[in-house]
Every structure is written in C-alpha cells, then in structure tokens.
Design a protein around this motif. Structure first.
Motif, PDB file in Angstrom:
ATOM      1  N   TYR A  22      17.807  -6.356  10.551  1.00 11.37           N
ATOM      2  CA  TYR A  22      17.530  -6.116   9.124  1.00 11.37           C
ATOM      3  C   TYR A  22      18.517  -6.884   8.243  1.00 11.37           C
ATOM      4  CZ  TYR A  22      16.318  -3.371   4.946  1.00 11.37           C
ATOM      5  OH  TYR A  22      15.901  -2.979   3.695  1.00 11.37           O
TER       6      TYR A  22
ATOM      7  N   ASN B 180       7.634  -8.507  -0.154  1.00 13.45           N
ATOM      8  CA  ASN B 180       8.223  -7.169  -0.120  1.00 13.45           C
ATOM      9  C   ASN B 180       8.067  -6.464   1.229  1.00 13.45           C
ATOM     10  OD1 ASN B 180       8.892  -4.385  -1.451  1.00 13.45           O
ATOM     11  ND2 ASN B 180       6.866  -4.110  -0.514  1.00 13.45           N
TER      12      ASN B 180
ATOM     13  N   SER C  98      -1.449  -5.122   3.021  1.00 19.13           N
ATOM     14  CA  SER C  98      -0.728  -4.592   4.172  1.00 19.13           C
ATOM     15  C   SER C  98      -1.490  -5.021   5.422  1.00 19.13           C
ATOM     16  CB  SER C  98      -0.572  -3.070   4.103  1.00 19.13           C
ATOM     17  OG  SER C  98       0.219  -2.647   5.211  1.00 19.13           O
TER      18      SER C  98
ATOM     19  N   VAL D  21      16.339   3.385  -2.594  1.00 17.23           N
ATOM     20  CA  VAL D  21      15.268   3.636  -3.554  1.00 17.23           C
ATOM     21  C   VAL D  21      14.480   4.842  -3.059  1.00 17.23           C
ATOM     22  CG1 VAL D  21      13.245   2.638  -4.693  1.00 17.23           C
ATOM     23  CG2 VAL D  21      15.107   1.141  -3.916  1.00 17.23           C
TER      24      VAL D  21
ATOM     25  N   ILE E 216       7.881   0.715  -2.571  1.00 17.87           N
ATOM     26  CA  ILE E 216       8.332  -0.203  -3.618  1.00 17.87           C
ATOM     27  C   ILE E 216       7.227  -1.192  -3.991  1.00 17.87           C
ATOM     28  CG2 ILE E 216       9.955  -2.081  -4.128  1.00 17.87           C
ATOM     29  CD1 ILE E 216      12.014  -0.587  -2.347  1.00 17.87           C
TER      30      ILE E 216
ATOM     31  N   ASN F 214       0.823  -1.211   0.000  1.00 23.64           N
ATOM     32  CA  ASN F 214       0.000   0.000   0.000  1.00 23.64           C
ATOM     33  C   ASN F 214       0.856   1.260   0.000  1.00 23.64           C
ATOM     34  OD1 ASN F 214       0.901  -0.093   2.607  1.00 23.64           O
ATOM     35  ND2 ASN F 214      -1.105   0.175   3.574  1.00 23.64           N
ATOM     36  N   SER F 215       2.183   1.108  -0.203  1.00 25.82           N
ATOM     37  CA  SER F 215       3.065   2.271  -0.357  1.00 25.82           C
ATOM     38  C   SER F 215       4.386   1.818  -0.972  1.00 25.82           C
ATOM     39  CB  SER F 215       3.342   2.925   1.010  1.00 25.82           C
ATOM     40  OG  SER F 215       4.232   2.117   1.764  1.00 25.82           O
TER      41      SER F 215
HETATM   42  P1  NAD Z   1       7.494   1.200   2.880  1.00 26.99           P
HETATM   43  O1  NAD Z   1       7.474   1.479   4.351  1.00 26.99           O
HETATM   44  O2  NAD Z   1       6.921   2.222   1.958  1.00 26.99           O
HETATM   45  O3  NAD Z   1       6.822  -0.207   2.568  1.00 26.99           O
HETATM   46  C1  NAD Z   1       6.784  -1.260   3.489  1.00 26.99           C
HETATM   47  C2  NAD Z   1       5.476  -1.988   3.298  1.00 26.99           C
HETATM   48  O4  NAD Z   1       5.415  -3.091   4.209  1.00 26.99           O
HETATM   49  C3  NAD Z   1       4.260  -1.085   3.600  1.00 26.99           C
HETATM   50  O5  NAD Z   1       3.241  -1.342   2.677  1.00 26.99           O
HETATM   51  C4  NAD Z   1       3.863  -1.555   4.993  1.00 26.99           C
HETATM   52  O6  NAD Z   1       2.495  -1.317   5.261  1.00 26.99           O
HETATM   53  C5  NAD Z   1       4.178  -3.038   4.881  1.00 26.99           C
HETATM   54  N1  NAD Z   1       4.234  -3.709   6.176  1.00 26.99           N
HETATM   55  C6  NAD Z   1       4.957  -3.373   7.269  1.00 26.99           C
HETATM   56  N2  NAD Z   1       4.677  -4.209   8.285  1.00 26.99           N
HETATM   57  C7  NAD Z   1       3.766  -5.106   7.823  1.00 26.99           C
HETATM   58  C8  NAD Z   1       3.070  -6.195   8.394  1.00 26.99           C
HETATM   59  N3  NAD Z   1       3.241  -6.552   9.693  1.00 26.99           N
HETATM   60  N4  NAD Z   1       2.201  -6.885   7.629  1.00 26.99           N
HETATM   61  C9  NAD Z   1       1.982  -6.535   6.336  1.00 26.99           C
HETATM   62  N5  NAD Z   1       2.607  -5.496   5.745  1.00 26.99           N
HETATM   63  C10 NAD Z   1       3.481  -4.793   6.480  1.00 26.99           C
HETATM   64  O7  NAD Z   1       9.044   0.942   2.533  1.00 26.99           O
HETATM   65  P2  NAD Z   1       9.753   0.499   1.160  1.00 26.99           P
HETATM   66  O8  NAD Z   1      11.011   1.283   1.111  1.00 26.99           O
HETATM   67  O9  NAD Z   1       8.847   0.518   0.006  1.00 26.99           O
HETATM   68  O10 NAD Z   1      10.178  -1.007   1.517  1.00 26.99           O
HETATM   69  C11 NAD Z   1       9.701  -2.148   0.835  1.00 26.99           C
HETATM   70  C12 NAD Z   1      10.750  -3.248   0.937  1.00 26.99           C
HETATM   71  O11 NAD Z   1      11.930  -2.824   0.246  1.00 26.99           O
HETATM   72  C13 NAD Z   1      11.181  -3.607   2.352  1.00 26.99           C
HETATM   73  O12 NAD Z   1      11.365  -5.006   2.479  1.00 26.99           O
HETATM   74  C14 NAD Z   1      12.522  -2.883   2.481  1.00 26.99           C
HETATM   75  O13 NAD Z   1      13.355  -3.500   3.438  1.00 26.99           O
HETATM   76  C15 NAD Z   1      13.053  -3.033   1.074  1.00 26.99           C
HETATM   77  N6  NAD Z   1      14.101  -2.086   0.672  1.00 26.99           N
HETATM   78  C16 NAD Z   1      13.862  -0.740   0.625  1.00 26.99           C
HETATM   79  C17 NAD Z   1      14.868   0.109   0.199  1.00 26.99           C
HETATM   80  C18 NAD Z   1      14.670   1.614   0.089  1.00 26.99           C
HETATM   81  O14 NAD Z   1      15.645   2.347  -0.121  1.00 26.99           O
HETATM   82  N7  NAD Z   1      13.452   2.146   0.184  1.00 26.99           N
HETATM   83  C19 NAD Z   1      16.120  -0.417  -0.161  1.00 26.99           C
HETATM   84  C20 NAD Z   1      16.323  -1.794  -0.104  1.00 26.99           C
HETATM   85  C21 NAD Z   1      15.292  -2.624   0.307  1.00 26.99           C
END
Ligand code: NAD
Length: 257
Positions: A152, A87, A36, A185, A17, A14-15
């Motif tokens: 992490y 994800n 989510s 990202v 990546i 819902n947000s």
């Molecule tokens: P984000 O916070 O926008 O997205 C995280 C998502 O996970 C959200 O939709 C959130 O609601 C969901 N979530 C969290 N806890 C949850 C639960 N208990 N049950 C179901 N859903 C849950 O962050 P993002 O940056 O889009 O991260 C997405 C993935 O990418 C993660 O695994 C993160 O570790 C990974 N990542 C992000 C980056 C970056 O720079 N943004 C880099 C490398 C990896």
C-alpha cells in the motif's frame, strides 16, 4: 462552480470516497462515469440516482482495474474524459516476510498501474478537448510509511511520483495533475472496523476512535467523503489552474509531524 459539459470518470466509485467525490462533482454540474469491477443492478442504480438528483448524465461502466487492458478500455468506452480521478484501492496488512505475492501484485496493479493506464488514454483526450484535470487519490501513506503496509505504501508513494511526472509532461497544456492525500476518512469500511477495535482494546467508541484508529491524526477527527469531494471540486476550478504536480493533504495534521 460550474462543471457543466465536463465528463468526470471516477474509478472505484460504487462506494466510499469515490462515490462521495462523484456526488460532489455531479452537484457542480459534471456528467459522471462511475466504475468498479462488479456489474450489479445497484451499481447502475447509483448512476441513475446521481443523474436524477443532480440533473446530469451518469453511467456506470464495469472494469476490473487489476487488468491494464480493462483500465484503458474504461476510458475509451467513456469516450470523453475531462476530469479523471484514480481512486480505486484495496489494502492488505502483513509483515514483509509473510506478505503474499498475489496481494502485492493486486495492490500495485489496482492502485498504481491502473493510474498509468487510465492517464495514458485520458491525457490525449484532454489535450484534444483543451482542458483537463487529473486527480489521483493517494493517501497520507503516499508521504509517510507505516509498518505492515509494504504494498500500500509503495503503491501510494508511486502514485505521488507518477502524478508529478504527468504534471510536468502536461505543464504547458491546460491540464493539471495533482494527488489528494487523506488521513483517515469516515467510510463504511472504516465504520465497520470500530466495533472490533472497541472489543479488542476494551474501550468505548469514542476512546477507540481517538486513541487507536486516529492515533496518528492530530485533529482526532475523520475527514468526510464530502470534504474530499469538495477538495476535488476545488482542483477542478479556475482558481486551481496553476496548481499542478503537488499533493494536497487532508489529514488533520498527520504529516505536519
Ligand atoms: P472503498 O473500499 O469504499 O472503495 C474502494 C473502491 O475501489 C470500491 O468502489 C471498490 O469496488 C473499488 N475497487 C477495488 N478493487 C477494484 C478493481 N479491481 N477494479 C475496479 N475497482 C476496484 O474504500 P475507500 O476508503 O473509499 O477508498 C478509496 C481510495 O481512497 C483508495 O485508493 C484508498 O486507498 C484511499 N484512501 C482511503 C482512506 C480512508 O480512510 N478511507 C484514506 C486514505 C486513502
């Protein structure tokens, strides 16, 4: 690319990546299941918008992925899973001696154990359908470590290892399992960290981004959620049929060092 008739389940979508990947897969024609742990009107509206804009079917299914039974129920309720992207993720930063046990447990549950549970249910569905793509969203931290991120880094290394095991177990099926390993990202969460970083170091926006936030990313540029979505769509293509059990870095050269 044509993913018409395929159903893609993207956890934590819902947000950030997850939503970016879901959007690119919908653009390629896949029906989408967003997820989510919340149950708000705006969560369902995201699915309605995807359906309307891309002419696909899209649903939002609530599941708290810190709980194994809810992770399994997500896949069962979707009823079909041709493409699975694990994800969902959270972060907590602290030294090992101060790292709260509940944060450790939550990070391992949401980012590592949930992938075990969703794949356990999805793999038989993929075998039955005769096609499947598993894409686990790991991180450069699945390949390299940083201090203060014990849970992490452990979870992301675990996801990379788990991806390899499932790839071997499905190697003779028309199923692939791979991990995407992004560096930084540009997401709303990262954007929200920029003003604090500027203030803390007394830097302008550009300098704070290049010298602090992207210190380890040689390209000095963020990946976009659309680019991560494009890599996921490529992994769903016929060209990627023999790509399995590997990691695809999208990190501007971070792990080349
Ligand atoms: P984000 O916070 O926008 O997205 C995280 C998502 O996970 C959200 O939709 C959130 O609601 C969901 N979530 C969290 N806890 C949850 C639960 N208990 N049950 C179901 N859903 C849950 O962050 P993002 O940056 O889009 O991260 C997405 C993935 O990418 C993660 O695994 C993160 O570790 C990974 N990542 C992000 C980056 C970056 O720079 N943004 C880099 C490398 C990896």
């Amino acid at each position: 690319m044509e993913l018409k008739g395929k159903t893609a389940i993207v956890t934590g979508s819902n947000s950030g990546i997850g939503l970016g990947v879901a959007t690119e897969l919908a653009r390629a024609g896949a029906d989408i299941v967003l997820n989510s742990f919340t149950e708000r009107d705006e969560d369902h509206k995201l699915a309605d918008d995807l359906a309307r804009e891309h002419g696909v079917e899209a649903r939002y299914i609530k599941a708290d992925l810190s709980k194994g039974d809810e992770a399994r129920a997500l896949i069962e309720r979707a009823g079909r899973c041709d493409i699975l992207m694990n994800n969902a993720g959270i972060q907590h930063v602290a030294g090992i001696e101060d790292f709260p046990t509940e944060k450790w447990d939550a990070i391992i549950a949401i980012m590592l154990s949930s992938a075990f549970h969703t794949m356990a249910v999805a793999v038989p569905m993929m075998r039955e359908a005769g096609w499947g793509r598993i894409i686990n969203l790991a991180s450069a931290h699945g390949l390299r470590a940083s201090p203060y991120k014990s849970a992490y880094v452990a979870a992301k290394h675990g996801v990379v290892g788990l991806t390899k095991v499932v790839a071997l177990e499905t190697a003779e099926d028309p199923i692939t399992a791979n991990a995407i390993c992004p560096g930084y990202v540009m997401t709303p969460l990262v954007e929200s960290q920029i003003p604090d970083t500027m203030e803390k170091y007394g830097m302008d926006r550009d300098t704070a981004i290049k010298e602090v936030i992207l210190a380890r990313q040689p390209s000095k540029d963020f990946a976009t959620v659309e680019q991560i979505g494009g890599v996921a769509a490529f992994l769903c293509s016929d060209a990627a049929q023999q790509i399995t059990g590997t990691t695809l870095s999208v990190d501007g050269g971070w792990t080349a060092r």
